[in-house]
Design a protein around this motif. Structure first.
Motif, mmCIF file in Angstrom:
data_model
loop_
_atom_site.group_PDB
_atom_site.id
_atom_site.type_symbol
_atom_site.label_atom_id
_atom_site.label_comp_id
_atom_site.label_asym_id
_atom_site.label_seq_id
_atom_site.Cartn_x
_atom_site.Cartn_y
_atom_site.Cartn_z
ATOM 1 N N ALA A 41 0.972 -1.329 -0.028
ATOM 2 C CA ALA A 41 0.080 0.030 0.201
ATOM 3 C C ALA A 41 0.899 1.263 0.075
ATOM 4 O O ALA A 41 0.616 2.224 -0.764
ATOM 5 C CB ALA A 41 -1.065 0.036 1.202
ATOM 6 N N VAL A 42 2.024 1.378 0.853
ATOM 7 C CA VAL A 42 2.749 2.427 0.770
ATOM 8 C C VAL A 42 3.633 2.628 -0.509
ATOM 9 O O VAL A 42 3.792 3.787 -0.941
ATOM 10 C CB VAL A 42 3.988 2.038 1.967
ATOM 11 N N GLU A 43 3.884 1.485 -0.908
ATOM 12 C CA GLU A 43 4.661 1.461 -2.394
ATOM 13 C C GLU A 43 3.672 2.208 -3.553
ATOM 14 O O GLU A 43 4.132 2.772 -4.190
ATOM 15 C CB GLU A 43 5.009 0.113 -2.786
ATOM 16 N N GLU A 44 2.454 1.817 -3.453
ATOM 17 C CA GLU A 44 1.537 2.200 -4.299
ATOM 18 C C GLU A 44 1.484 3.703 -4.222
ATOM 19 O O GLU A 44 1.285 4.509 -5.063
ATOM 20 C CB GLU A 44 0.177 1.676 -4.060
ATOM 21 N N ALA A 45 1.265 4.244 -2.871
ATOM 22 C CA ALA A 45 1.244 5.628 -2.518
ATOM 23 C C ALA A 45 2.410 6.354 -3.235
ATOM 24 O O ALA A 45 2.479 7.500 -3.989
ATOM 25 C CB ALA A 45 1.167 5.970 -1.048
ATOM 26 N N MET A 46 3.735 5.696 -2.870
ATOM 27 C CA MET A 46 4.796 6.279 -3.282
ATOM 28 C C MET A 46 5.109 6.512 -4.868
ATOM 29 O O MET A 46 5.431 7.377 -5.505
ATOM 30 C CB MET A 46 6.255 5.340 -3.127
ATOM 31 N N ALA A 47 4.480 5.523 -5.671
ATOM 32 C CA ALA A 47 4.389 5.341 -7.068
ATOM 33 C C ALA A 47 3.528 6.623 -7.715
ATOM 34 O O ALA A 47 3.818 7.060 -8.692
ATOM 35 C CB ALA A 47 3.977 3.986 -7.517
ATOM 36 N N ALA A 48 2.561 6.951 -6.631
ATOM 37 C CA ALA A 48 1.654 8.172 -7.233
ATOM 38 C C ALA A 48 2.422 9.651 -6.764
ATOM 39 O O ALA A 48 1.743 10.459 -6.829
ATOM 40 C CB ALA A 48 0.392 8.084 -6.449
ATOM 41 N N GLY A 49 3.688 9.518 -6.326
ATOM 42 C CA GLY A 49 4.455 10.686 -6.071
ATOM 43 C C GLY A 49 4.262 11.157 -4.537
ATOM 44 O O GLY A 49 4.652 12.299 -4.204
ATOM 45 N N ILE A 50 3.695 10.591 -3.722
ATOM 46 C CA ILE A 50 3.346 10.599 -2.416
ATOM 47 C C ILE A 50 4.497 10.311 -1.448
ATOM 48 O O ILE A 50 4.972 9.232 -1.590
ATOM 49 C CB ILE A 50 1.783 9.994 -1.975
ATOM 50 N N LYS A 51 4.815 11.274 -0.547
ATOM 51 C CA LYS A 51 5.891 11.013 0.386
ATOM 52 C C LYS A 51 5.305 11.028 1.952
ATOM 53 O O LYS A 51 6.126 10.549 2.585
ATOM 54 C CB LYS A 51 7.076 12.182 0.468
ATOM 55 N N GLY A 52 4.019 11.293 1.987
ATOM 56 C CA GLY A 52 3.660 11.646 3.498
ATOM 57 C C GLY A 52 2.814 10.524 3.913
ATOM 58 O O GLY A 52 1.650 10.460 3.282
ATOM 59 N N MET A 53 3.146 9.738 4.651
ATOM 60 C CA MET A 53 2.291 8.526 4.952
ATOM 61 C C MET A 53 1.887 8.679 6.419
ATOM 62 O O MET A 53 2.548 8.846 7.398
ATOM 63 C CB MET A 53 3.333 7.160 5.103
ATOM 64 N N ALA A 54 0.607 8.953 6.423
ATOM 65 C CA ALA A 54 -0.205 9.037 7.840
ATOM 66 C C ALA A 54 -0.966 7.698 8.163
ATOM 67 O O ALA A 54 -1.939 7.409 7.436
ATOM 68 C CB ALA A 54 -0.992 10.292 7.699
ATOM 69 N N PHE A 55 -0.717 7.408 9.347
ATOM 70 C CA PHE A 55 -1.601 6.089 9.965
ATOM 71 C C PHE A 55 -2.528 6.430 11.119
ATOM 72 O O PHE A 55 -2.036 6.948 11.827
ATOM 73 C CB PHE A 55 -0.596 4.968 10.225
ATOM 74 N N VAL A 56 -3.644 6.001 10.898
ATOM 75 C CA VAL A 56 -4.671 5.907 12.089
ATOM 76 C C VAL A 56 -4.666 4.472 12.448
ATOM 77 O O VAL A 56 -5.152 3.758 11.808
ATOM 78 C CB VAL A 56 -6.093 6.185 11.537
#
Ligand code: UTP
Length: 275
Positions: A41-56
């Motif tokens: 999931a985090v790799e998918e976000a990174m692939a979309a150019g996202i660097k800020g990962m926020a977890f609830v």
């Protein structure tokens, strides 16, 4: 500057369908072959150019935080060995992203979990990934496809998939007009309707891009189905303003919240890795 900088991962759920495996470890740490769902999931976000990962997160979820941290002892142990490369991807993620966490004290539903994440997001559009919906795509990742759509429409985007009529009661279901190929302007949405009451068989899956006004809307939305605060109910307010797009993504989704699809996902991924 990418248009979406942060991704929220609501990971506070109990994962009861995977007990006893999920008694002491989070569902999102279950592996697809040898990589946990949350890392995909985090790799998918990174692939979309996202660097800020926020977890609830919630109780019993500490393994998630440890996964995205350095384990000095382990790194030292495998340095120079033939298994060192196995942690290279994880190290790349840790070095290139920032991680923030907050806890959902009571599990009051996905809408509530997203609202709990408000202070990690701030006043900007953001992505949401439910890691137990494991998505694979040939070209752009599913979230990358959605970010491109957000750049065009500048409103909330939900990923949708056609499901059999007798499964509508497991999903949020949309009603809308197809305004471009695979793109729907959503006019109505219903959480977990029985087949007879479902407005279509287009189901929302675990990928969203949300505009930050959603936080105030959630705060004003009463609990819905099963007494939980449903994100679908909050999104309906935006949909009624013409501000939600449903997108039939390219790729394949495995509902890894269910044991059967989880096994399918493992077999599919293993077969692909073996070429
Ligand atoms: P699910 O409905 O799949 O629930 O939540 P669950 O608790 O994880 O799994 P089961 O049904 O008991 O097996 C969908 C997503 O929303 C998150 C979950 O972590 C999951 O990713 N969620 C749900 C929260 O973070 N908080 C909530 O209060 C509810």
């Amino acid at each position: 500057m990418p248009s979406i900088n942060k991704c929220l991962f609501p990971v506070a759920g109990y994962g009861t369908r995977f007990l006893p495996a999920t008694k002491a470890i989070p569902k999102e740490m279950l592996p697809i072959v040898s990589k946990p769902l949350i890392q995909y999931a985090v790799e998918e976000a990174m692939a979309a150019g996202i660097k800020g990962m926020a977890f609830v997160t919630g109780r019993g979820k500490r393994a998630l935080e440890d996964h995205f941290d350095i384990s000095y002892e382990l790194e030292h142990q495998i340095a120079g060995s033939d298994t060192e490369y196995l942690l290279a991807e994880t190290r790349h993620i840790i070095e290139n992203c920032t991680f923030s966490y907050t806890r959902q004290i009571e599990m009051k539903g996905l809408g509530h979990a997203i609202e709990v994440g408000a202070n990690l997001i701030g006043d900007e559009p953001f992505a949401v990934i439910l890691a137990d919906d494991y998505c694979v795509a040939e070209g752009d990742s599913v979230l990358t496809q959605m970010v491109k759509l957000f750049d065009k429409y500048q409103c909330s985007i939900v990923a949708i998939e056609t499901v059999p009529k007798d499964e509508t009661s497991r999903y949020g279901i949309i009603e809308g007009e197809e305004i471009a190929e695979a793109v729907f302007r959503v006019s109505n949405m219903v959480e977990k309707p029985v087949a007879e009451e479902a407005p279509s068989n287009l189901a929302i899956i675990g990928r969203y891009i949300l505009t930050p006004d959603i936080f105030d809307i959630i705060r004003e939305t009463p609990p819905g189905k099963n007494g939980e605060l449903q994100i679908t109910d909050a999104l309906l307010t935006q949909a009624q303003q013409g501000k939600v797009i449903g997108y039939k993504f390219q790729g394949r989704r495995f509902d890894c919240g269910s044991v059967e699809a989880y096994i399918e996902a493992i077999n599919y991924t293993y077969a692909r890795q073996r070429g």
